[in-house]
Design a protein around this motif. Structure first.
Motif, PDB file in Angstrom:
ATOM      1  N   UNK A   1       0.812   0.044 -11.272  1.00 38.99           N
ATOM      2  CA  UNK A   1       1.911  -0.301 -10.372  1.00 38.99           C
ATOM      3  C   UNK A   1       1.320  -0.492  -8.984  1.00 38.99           C
ATOM      4  N   UNK A   2       1.480  -1.699  -8.447  1.00 41.83           N
ATOM      5  CA  UNK A   2       0.918  -2.049  -7.141  1.00 41.83           C
ATOM      6  C   UNK A   2       2.070  -2.340  -6.194  1.00 41.83           C
ATOM      7  N   UNK A   3       2.055  -1.721  -5.028  1.00 42.43           N
ATOM      8  CA  UNK A   3       3.122  -1.964  -4.066  1.00 42.43           C
ATOM      9  C   UNK A   3       2.551  -2.396  -2.725  1.00 42.43           C
ATOM     10  N   UNK A   4       3.263  -3.296  -2.082  1.00 40.44           N
ATOM     11  CA  UNK A   4       2.946  -3.722  -0.721  1.00 40.44           C
ATOM     12  C   UNK A   4       4.254  -4.183  -0.096  1.00 40.44           C
ATOM     13  N   UNK A   5       4.819  -3.323   0.699  1.00 43.95           N
ATOM     14  CA  UNK A   5       6.113  -3.650   1.269  1.00 43.95           C
ATOM     15  C   UNK A   5       6.497  -2.677   2.358  1.00 43.95           C
ATOM     16  N   UNK A   6       7.725  -2.751   2.819  1.00 45.42           N
ATOM     17  CA  UNK A   6       8.193  -1.825   3.856  1.00 45.42           C
ATOM     18  C   UNK A   6       8.032  -0.375   3.425  1.00 45.42           C
ATOM     19  N   UNK A   7       8.039   0.517   4.404  1.00 49.44           N
ATOM     20  CA  UNK A   7       7.779   1.922   4.138  1.00 49.44           C
ATOM     21  C   UNK A   7       8.689   2.534   3.099  1.00 49.44           C
ATOM     22  N   UNK A   8       9.967   2.203   3.160  1.00 49.94           N
ATOM     23  CA  UNK A   8      10.913   2.786   2.209  1.00 49.94           C
ATOM     24  C   UNK A   8      10.577   2.382   0.783  1.00 49.94           C
TER      25      UNK A   8
END
Length: 573
Positions: free
Chosen positions: A537-544
């Motif tokens: 699972x890879x995430x790149x986005x706003x802090x929330x």
């Protein structure tokens, strides 16, 4: 007896000063060991159930989660962020080590020649010790603050991790310097009175040391989260200027020791110089004639996105997915500023025949042509997708708007690559959960993933406010992924209602939804799809979004579920 006691205390000064360095050497060795074990574990063909329960427990409760609750990327009211739990525990251990080294290793007795009262003796010893510890931390502070950092390569931890260490070691060093300075000031007044205290200000080593402490307090105070975010350029200038003043002050302060402590000044200077030399080498490797390198900048108002295209005219290396580069604009007044951006795609006229303006995901195989190697390479271009906020990115938007409808042309220097390629080809399924301009992360990996036999399934869950941004990226960077059976793209429109059915039919394999990404449902569905498969699972986005994804993945690192790994790519710098 006085000389014996003084020698005893000085020995502990020396040993505990080295303890600061040894602590971080141990941390780096642990990081290197973990890197090698993780590489072996991911690359091995063992079944998922072969993972030890203790290993899963450690990942679920120590390595992956936030320190408190689920806030890790999100800031606390603009005052700062709290690093992941494993980093916090490391820093707490380092803090406890500094406290222990500050209070242990003293002898106090009546008749001590330098301070007849035991209270004076302890005040002097503690003031000396905290001064030594504060100064001993300087090489660590400078090393962890450099982008060209050998320990990043050794451990595989990202620059953000070492930046957290850099800030907190600096804060600890500042507190120790304040204790050292105040302690000696109180000692002088207590022992000899105010006249002697004021007379001491005529001595170079005294006033330079006091100024170094003041500058150290200033540099920490001016590094608070909200100031870095709102006034980054001013922060950077002040940070460099105050760093120089601190080192100059300390060089004067330790001059009475006849060079014994001078290495603690010159080591940071050498680290800084080597970092700048490495930056120059990277710029030269990307473009040997960097002073002639140019980029075109366009701005899509509907998508609220700046597109920066840099020709790969003479780069000495291949562009790798997931890496980022520092961009400098040379023909503007603030040419010294450099800001990091993840490369989205590499494109070229030889990739698409007549459609030279189209982009392709990174590392797309380039067909052989009759042109020479140099001319073929010169046709290729590297693209950055940048969301304009304040400061540097806002100025890029202004440069583009000033030249519309033509692209703006800027002279640029590119410092990179930095970062690492995630081992996503070793997983059976990859799920990207991204927001806004975070789409550059899955885009940069798409060709590598679709060109390999693994993963078997690739999901991109992309939350955006502007539908025009989705259309722009679908028409360019994601065009080749449309129709690929292994790739599923879900776009979540958070600012408008769902698109019309006619629009949805244009893009095969794209699912349009309204509202935010349901991270928990998305991860659970991916885990249920394959019993024994490995999931990344890879995430790149706003802090929330990033914090929620971290929490959800950490909670599912249990023996009863398929193996899942969490990767977080920086969205804000």
């Amino acid at each position: 007896m006085t000389q014996d006691a003084y020698a005893y205390v000085r020995h502990y000064h020396y040993y505990y000063g080295w303890a600061m360095v040894i602590f971080w050497v141990v941390v780096v060795v642990i990081g290197l060991t973990h890197k090698l074990l993780a590489y072996w574990e991911i690359s091995s063909k063992r079944s998922v159930n072969a993972q030890g329960r203790s290993s899963l427990w450690f990942k679920r409760n120590v390595v992956t989660p936030a320190t408190f609750g689920q806030r890790c990327v999100q800031d606390f009211g603009g005052w700062g962020t709290v690093p992941p739990r494993v980093q916090t525990l490391t820093l707490v251990l380092f803090l406890l080590l500094n406290i222990a080294c500050s209070v242990h290793g003293y002898r106090a007795f009546d008749g001590y020649a330098y301070a007849p009262i035991k209270g004076m003796q302890m005040l002097r010893h503690i003031s000396d010790r905290t001064g030594v510890l504060s100064f001993a931390n300087f090489p660590i502070i400078w090393l962890f603050g450099m982008r060209n950092n050998i320990v990043i390569w050794l451990t595989g931890w990202d620059f953000k991790t070492y930046n957290n260490f850099h800030r907190w070691v600096g804060r600890i060093s500042m507190v120790e310097a304040v204790i050292h300075s105040i302690g000696y000031s109180v000692l002088l007044v207590w022992k000899s009175g105010w006249p002697y205290f004021w007379w001491m200000w005529t001595w170079t080593y005294w006033w330079t040391g006091e100024l170094a402490t003041v500058f150290l307090c200033m540099i920490v105070g001016l590094s608070v989260f909200w100031f870095r975010r709102q006034q980054y350029e001013l922060f950077l200038v002040l940070h460099i200027g105050l760093s120089i003043l601190i080192l100059l002050g300390m060089l004067g302060h330790v001059s009475i020791f006849r060079g014994a402590y001078d290495p603690l000044v010159w080591i940071p200077v050498i680290i800084w110089a080597l970092d700048r030399l490495a930056r120059g080498a990277r710029i030269f490797a990307f473009s040997p004639r960097f002073w002639r390198a140019k980029a075109t900048v366009t701005y899509n108002e509907d998508a609220h996105m700046v597109r920066v295209v840099v020709p790969l005219s003479s780069s000495l290396y291949d562009i790798q997915p997931g890496t980022f580069y520092y961009l400098m604009v040379l023909n503007k007044w603030n040419f010294w500023e450099s800001h990091p951006f993840t490369v989205a795609s590499v494109s070229g006229s030889d990739c698409y025949g007549p459609e030279a303006e189209q982009s392709s995901p990174l590392l797309r195989p380039v067909p052989m042509t009759q042109t020479t190697g140099y001319s073929e390479k010169s046709q290729r271009e590297m693209t950055f997708l940048i969301r304009p906020y304040e400061s540097f990115t806002a100025r890029l938007k202004e440069y583009a708007e000033a030249e519309q409808p033509k692209p703006a042309t800027l002279r640029v220097a590119i410092d990179g690559p930095y970062g690492k390629v995630l081992p996503l080809v070793n997983f059976d399924k990859v799920v990207f959960i991204v927001g806004g301009s975070g789409i550059v992360v899955p885009v940069s990996y798409l060709n590598m993933l679709t060109s390999s036999t693994r993963p078997e399934s690739i999901e991109i869950h992309w939350a955006i406010r502007q539908p025009a941004l989705a259309i722009d990226v679908l028409d360019r960077e994601l065009r080749d992924a449309l129709g690929n059976e292994r790739v599923k793209i879900s776009i979540y429109l958070t600012g408008v209602e769902r698109r019309r059915t006619a629009d949805e039919a244009i893009y095969k394999g794209v699912e349009w939804r309204s509202g935010r990404v349901n991270v928990e449902e998305t991860v659970d569905r991916a885990l249920d799809a394959g019993e024994d498969g490995r999931l990344a699972v890879v995430t790149s986005g706003p802090g929330r979004m990033a914090d929620e994804t971290r929490r959800v993945v950490a909670a599912r690192m249990v023996p009863s579920l398929p193996r899942v790994e969490y990767f977080e790519e920086s969205f804000e710098w």
